[in-house]
Design a protein around this motif. Structure first.
Motif, PDB file in Angstrom:
ATOM      1  N   LYS A  46     -22.323   4.624 -15.646  1.00  0.00           N
ATOM      2  CA  LYS A  46     -21.836   5.629 -16.586  1.00  0.00           C
ATOM      3  C   LYS A  46     -22.794   5.539 -17.763  1.00  0.00           C
ATOM      4  O   LYS A  46     -23.029   4.454 -18.299  1.00  0.00           O
ATOM      5  N   THR A  61     -22.299  10.249 -14.866  1.00  0.00           N
ATOM      6  CA  THR A  61     -22.600   9.187 -13.910  1.00  0.00           C
ATOM      7  C   THR A  61     -24.009   9.337 -13.349  1.00  0.00           C
ATOM      8  O   THR A  61     -24.366  10.382 -12.799  1.00  0.00           O
ATOM      9  N   MET A  89     -21.015   0.439 -12.570  1.00  0.00           N
ATOM     10  CA  MET A  89     -19.703   0.516 -11.924  1.00  0.00           C
ATOM     11  C   MET A  89     -19.412  -0.741 -11.120  1.00  0.00           C
ATOM     12  O   MET A  89     -18.272  -0.984 -10.757  1.00  0.00           O
TER      13      MET A  89
END
Length: 165
Positions: free
Chosen positions: A130, A99, A144
């Motif tokens: 990601k 991440t 995200m």
């Protein structure tokens, strides 16, 4: 005796708990150093609006330009320029596992901070991606905050030379 010990313990705790920020940039992640360009979006001809990213990473810093194309007019034409506009942000990033967390401020194309009364977004820019390596020069970014992942190809590799802050 107990008060003296407690005082020394408190002083030691305070001295070890506080640290100064480094006076130079952190090195960042070596695999991401450089400029990454998104060329297209899956099914972009069918989408009402979409964004294309250009990401630049230098040491622990980032600069992103986000070009948005929209088939609908959602604001003043002086801002949306007939369905196409670009926003910019700069700041720092950190990576934990897969991440990538980018946090900064919206700015102008010349890296100066953006006037909050202008067009589009201003203030804090924050996103988590990601990141997956597709090839040596292709990364997949999965925001995200969105369901649409995008691939970005490396267009210019750089190495980190930390600068004084």
């Amino acid at each position: 005796m107990k008060k003296a010990f407690a005082f020394y313990l408190l002083a030691l705790t305070l001295l070890t708990a506080c640290t100064f920020n480094p006076d130079v940039q952190m090195p960042g992640e070596s695999y991401i150093q450089g400029e990454w360009q998104q060329d297209s979006v899956t099914m972009q001809k069918q989408l009402v609006s979409y964004s294309l990213y250009n990401l630049k990473f230098n040491c622990d810093s980032f600069f992103v330009s986000i070009k948005t194309i929209s088939k609908i007019n959602a604001g003043a034409d002086s801002c949306t320029k007939s369905g196409s506009w670009t926003e910019y942000a700069k700041g720092v990033y950190e990576q934990r596992n897969d991440t990538l967390h980018v946090r900064g401020l919206f700015c102008n194309a010349n890296y100066s901070y953006k006037n909050p009364t202008g067009c589009f977004r201003s203030g804090i820019y924050e996103e988590r991606f990601k990141v997956s390596k597709i090839a040596d020069s292709v990364l997949q970014f999965s925001p995200m905050s969105s369901v649409i992942s995008f691939n970005a190809r490396l267009i210019n590799r750089t190495t980190c030379t930390p600068k004084p802050l």
